[in-house]
Write a protein that holds these residues in place. Sequence first.
Motif, PDB file in Angstrom:
ATOM      1  N   PRO B  29       0.830  -1.211   0.000  1.00  0.00           N
ATOM      2  CA  PRO B  29       0.000   0.000   0.000  1.00  0.00           C
ATOM      3  C   PRO B  29       0.862   1.258   0.000  1.00  0.00           C
ATOM      4  N   THR B  30       2.085   1.106   0.487  1.00  0.00           N
ATOM      5  CA  THR B  30       2.959   2.270   0.578  1.00  0.00           C
ATOM      6  C   THR B  30       3.785   2.477  -0.690  1.00  0.00           C
ATOM      7  N   GLY B  31       3.488   1.714  -1.716  1.00  0.00           N
ATOM      8  CA  GLY B  31       4.158   1.937  -2.986  1.00  0.00           C
ATOM      9  C   GLY B  31       5.573   1.405  -3.095  1.00  0.00           C
ATOM     10  N   LEU B  32       5.924   0.515  -2.191  1.00  0.00           N
ATOM     11  CA  LEU B  32       7.263  -0.067  -2.261  1.00  0.00           C
ATOM     12  C   LEU B  32       7.336  -1.135  -3.334  1.00  0.00           C
ATOM     13  N   ARG B  33       8.498  -1.223  -3.944  1.00  0.00           N
ATOM     14  CA  ARG B  33       8.698  -2.285  -4.912  1.00  0.00           C
ATOM     15  C   ARG B  33       8.876  -3.606  -4.190  1.00  0.00           C
ATOM     16  N   HIS B  34       8.684  -4.684  -4.934  1.00  0.00           N
ATOM     17  CA  HIS B  34       8.844  -6.011  -4.340  1.00  0.00           C
ATOM     18  C   HIS B  34      10.243  -6.200  -3.793  1.00  0.00           C
ATOM     19  N   SER B  35      11.219  -5.743  -4.577  1.00  0.00           N
ATOM     20  CA  SER B  35      12.592  -5.920  -4.137  1.00  0.00           C
ATOM     21  C   SER B  35      12.855  -5.179  -2.835  1.00  0.00           C
ATOM     22  N   GLU B  36      12.241  -4.018  -2.703  1.00  0.00           N
ATOM     23  CA  GLU B  36      12.418  -3.233  -1.485  1.00  0.00           C
ATOM     24  C   GLU B  36      11.814  -3.951  -0.292  1.00  0.00           C
ATOM     25  N   LEU B  37      10.644  -4.528  -0.489  1.00  0.00           N
ATOM     26  CA  LEU B  37       9.982  -5.271   0.582  1.00  0.00           C
ATOM     27  C   LEU B  37      10.846  -6.437   1.044  1.00  0.00           C
ATOM     28  N   ILE B  38      11.387  -7.135   0.088  1.00  0.00           N
ATOM     29  CA  ILE B  38      12.206  -8.300   0.432  1.00  0.00           C
ATOM     30  C   ILE B  38      13.419  -7.888   1.249  1.00  0.00           C
ATOM     31  N   VAL B  39      14.064  -6.833   0.829  1.00  0.00           N
ATOM     32  CA  VAL B  39      15.244  -6.367   1.559  1.00  0.00           C
ATOM     33  C   VAL B  39      14.854  -5.866   2.944  1.00  0.00           C
ATOM     34  N   LEU B  40      13.753  -5.157   3.028  1.00  0.00           N
ATOM     35  CA  LEU B  40      13.273  -4.691   4.328  1.00  0.00           C
ATOM     36  C   LEU B  40      13.081  -5.857   5.292  1.00  0.00           C
ATOM     37  N   HIS B  41      12.465  -6.902   4.774  1.00  0.00           N
ATOM     38  CA  HIS B  41      12.213  -8.066   5.633  1.00  0.00           C
ATOM     39  C   HIS B  41      13.505  -8.765   6.023  1.00  0.00           C
ATOM     40  N   ARG B 104      10.213   0.030  10.578  1.00  0.00           N
ATOM     41  CA  ARG B 104       9.660  -1.047  11.420  1.00  0.00           C
ATOM     42  C   ARG B 104       8.162  -1.163  11.287  1.00  0.00           C
ATOM     43  N   ILE B 105       7.521  -0.024  11.214  1.00  0.00           N
ATOM     44  CA  ILE B 105       6.059  -0.005  11.059  1.00  0.00           C
ATOM     45  C   ILE B 105       5.655  -0.616   9.729  1.00  0.00           C
ATOM     46  N   VAL B 106       6.360  -0.230   8.673  1.00  0.00           N
ATOM     47  CA  VAL B 106       6.082  -0.765   7.340  1.00  0.00           C
ATOM     48  C   VAL B 106       6.262  -2.278   7.317  1.00  0.00           C
ATOM     49  N   VAL B 107       7.338  -2.733   7.919  1.00  0.00           N
ATOM     50  CA  VAL B 107       7.611  -4.168   7.947  1.00  0.00           C
ATOM     51  C   VAL B 107       6.529  -4.922   8.698  1.00  0.00           C
ATOM     52  N   GLU B 108       6.128  -4.365   9.814  1.00  0.00           N
ATOM     53  CA  GLU B 108       5.100  -5.011  10.623  1.00  0.00           C
ATOM     54  C   GLU B 108       3.806  -5.183   9.856  1.00  0.00           C
ATOM     55  N   GLU B 109       3.396  -4.104   9.217  1.00  0.00           N
ATOM     56  CA  GLU B 109       2.133  -4.148   8.487  1.00  0.00           C
ATOM     57  C   GLU B 109       2.206  -5.112   7.320  1.00  0.00           C
ATOM     58  N   SER B 110       3.294  -5.046   6.575  1.00  0.00           N
ATOM     59  CA  SER B 110       3.371  -5.928   5.421  1.00  0.00           C
ATOM     60  C   SER B 110       3.605  -7.370   5.835  1.00  0.00           C
ATOM     61  N   SER B 111       4.294  -7.581   6.943  1.00  0.00           N
ATOM     62  CA  SER B 111       4.469  -8.938   7.455  1.00  0.00           C
ATOM     63  C   SER B 111       3.142  -9.592   7.766  1.00  0.00           C
ATOM     64  N   GLU B 112       2.297  -8.826   8.374  1.00  0.00           N
ATOM     65  CA  GLU B 112       0.977  -9.350   8.741  1.00  0.00           C
ATOM     66  C   GLU B 112       0.196  -9.799   7.535  1.00  0.00           C
ATOM     67  N   SER B 113       0.069  -8.883   6.580  1.00  0.00           N
ATOM     68  CA  SER B 113      -0.770  -9.197   5.422  1.00  0.00           C
ATOM     69  C   SER B 113      -0.123 -10.297   4.585  1.00  0.00           C
ATOM     70  N   PHE B 114       1.177 -10.309   4.584  1.00  0.00           N
ATOM     71  CA  PHE B 114       1.945 -11.329   3.888  1.00  0.00           C
ATOM     72  C   PHE B 114       1.670 -12.702   4.471  1.00  0.00           C
ATOM     73  N   LEU B 115       1.786 -12.762   5.748  1.00  0.00           N
ATOM     74  CA  LEU B 115       1.589 -14.013   6.461  1.00  0.00           C
ATOM     75  C   LEU B 115       0.146 -14.484   6.315  1.00  0.00           C
ATOM     76  N   LYS B 116      -0.748 -13.559   6.359  1.00  0.00           N
ATOM     77  CA  LYS B 116      -2.159 -13.876   6.179  1.00  0.00           C
ATOM     78  C   LYS B 116      -2.387 -14.503   4.811  1.00  0.00           C
ATOM     79  N   SER B 117      -1.816 -13.881   3.811  1.00  0.00           N
ATOM     80  CA  SER B 117      -1.952 -14.385   2.449  1.00  0.00           C
ATOM     81  C   SER B 117      -1.450 -15.826   2.345  1.00  0.00           C
ATOM     82  N   PHE B 118      -0.331 -16.088   2.978  1.00  0.00           N
ATOM     83  CA  PHE B 118       0.260 -17.419   2.863  1.00  0.00           C
ATOM     84  C   PHE B 118      -0.418 -18.445   3.758  1.00  0.00           C
TER      85      PHE B 118
END
Lengths: 153, 153
Positions: B29-41, B104-118
């Motif tokens: 939702p924050t417009g991050l690229r996939h690669s950015e998300l992966i590195v963040l995690h 940290r906030i971004v990671v938390e939010e995306s981790s949740e929805s990510f985990l939910k999806s999986f």
Amino acid sequence: MDTEKEVIARNLMEVFYQFSRLNWIQNSPTGLRHSELIVLHCISRRTKEGAPGIKVSEISSILKVTSPTITQILNGLYTKGLIERCADKDDRRAVPVRLTEKGRIVVEESSESFLKSFTELIEYIGEKPAEELVCLLTRVVAYFERKKEKTVI
Amino acid sequence: MDTEKEVIARNLMEVFYQFSRLNWIQNSPTGLRHSELIVLHCISRRTKEGAPGIKVSEISSILKVTSPTITQILNGLYTKGLIERCADKDDRRAVPVRLTEKGRIVVEESSESFLKSFTELIEYIGEKPAEELVCLLTRVVAYFERKKEKTVI
DNA sequence: TTAATATAGTTAGATTGCTTAACTATTAAC
DNA sequence: GTTAATAGTTAAGCAATCTAACTATATTAA
């Protein structure tokens, strides 16, 4: 504390990532890009079925990419003398493409080594597990594609 | 006439193609690229383990991409205020990175929805099949990576 | 029949996700 | 002290897409 499901989910994410970076399409000795090989095979498949050629829109639909993408790939293949563009007798807008003789040779050679690579994979993991993998991945694909539709609405 | 193995091989190729084009990383939702998300995690994971930061070379090694790739991604994350670069007290060349509070906030939010999806995927295909899939794909990855080594020599 | 709409394909430009080459500063080895 | 290796960075390039805009053609509506 992670639940069992969360552990599996993490493992799935990780192996999905690894797969995403895998070169399961082997490099062509003739220096073709992966995308070119895929399109070549798509054309070959259709013309093996007896069709005089295949249209941009058909390739686009089969491979699930936009037609400009296909056009660009076809431009490359045309430059390399692997395809020819024909005229469609029913629709002057359409541009059916088919393989040249050179293209047919390339497809044959890469088909062989491709098939060899995959039959060896099947031997490596086993026939039954390979069938199971097809089934599972098909369901994964279905899940995410349906999820995508939901998101769009 | 196709042998049984050849049929399975074709089915594998096809489902690999479909799978390879799948967006299993959902859009941020924050417009991050996939690669950015992966590195963040990746950063988050390591700092959760207690490390003060993670170096470019470590991320590079974990994700199996070159360090210029990581640097570029980090540049983007830095610009967006999601990471900070630190000084390494043992090696003046190294640049450990860690998350900002925003990151940290971004990671938390995306981790949740990510985990939910999986976890939903796991529910969709079943827990046992999901574990089987991890196992099978891991072996596929191993097969192609070993095949790649052979080719290089 | 004509005009409006839809379709097939193309070109151009942009984005993403990498890679390699070249480089600087630092560290390690001799 | 000198040479070789290492950590990270920048810049440029490639592959694989996509969208926007366009032209020509076909279809539909008036």
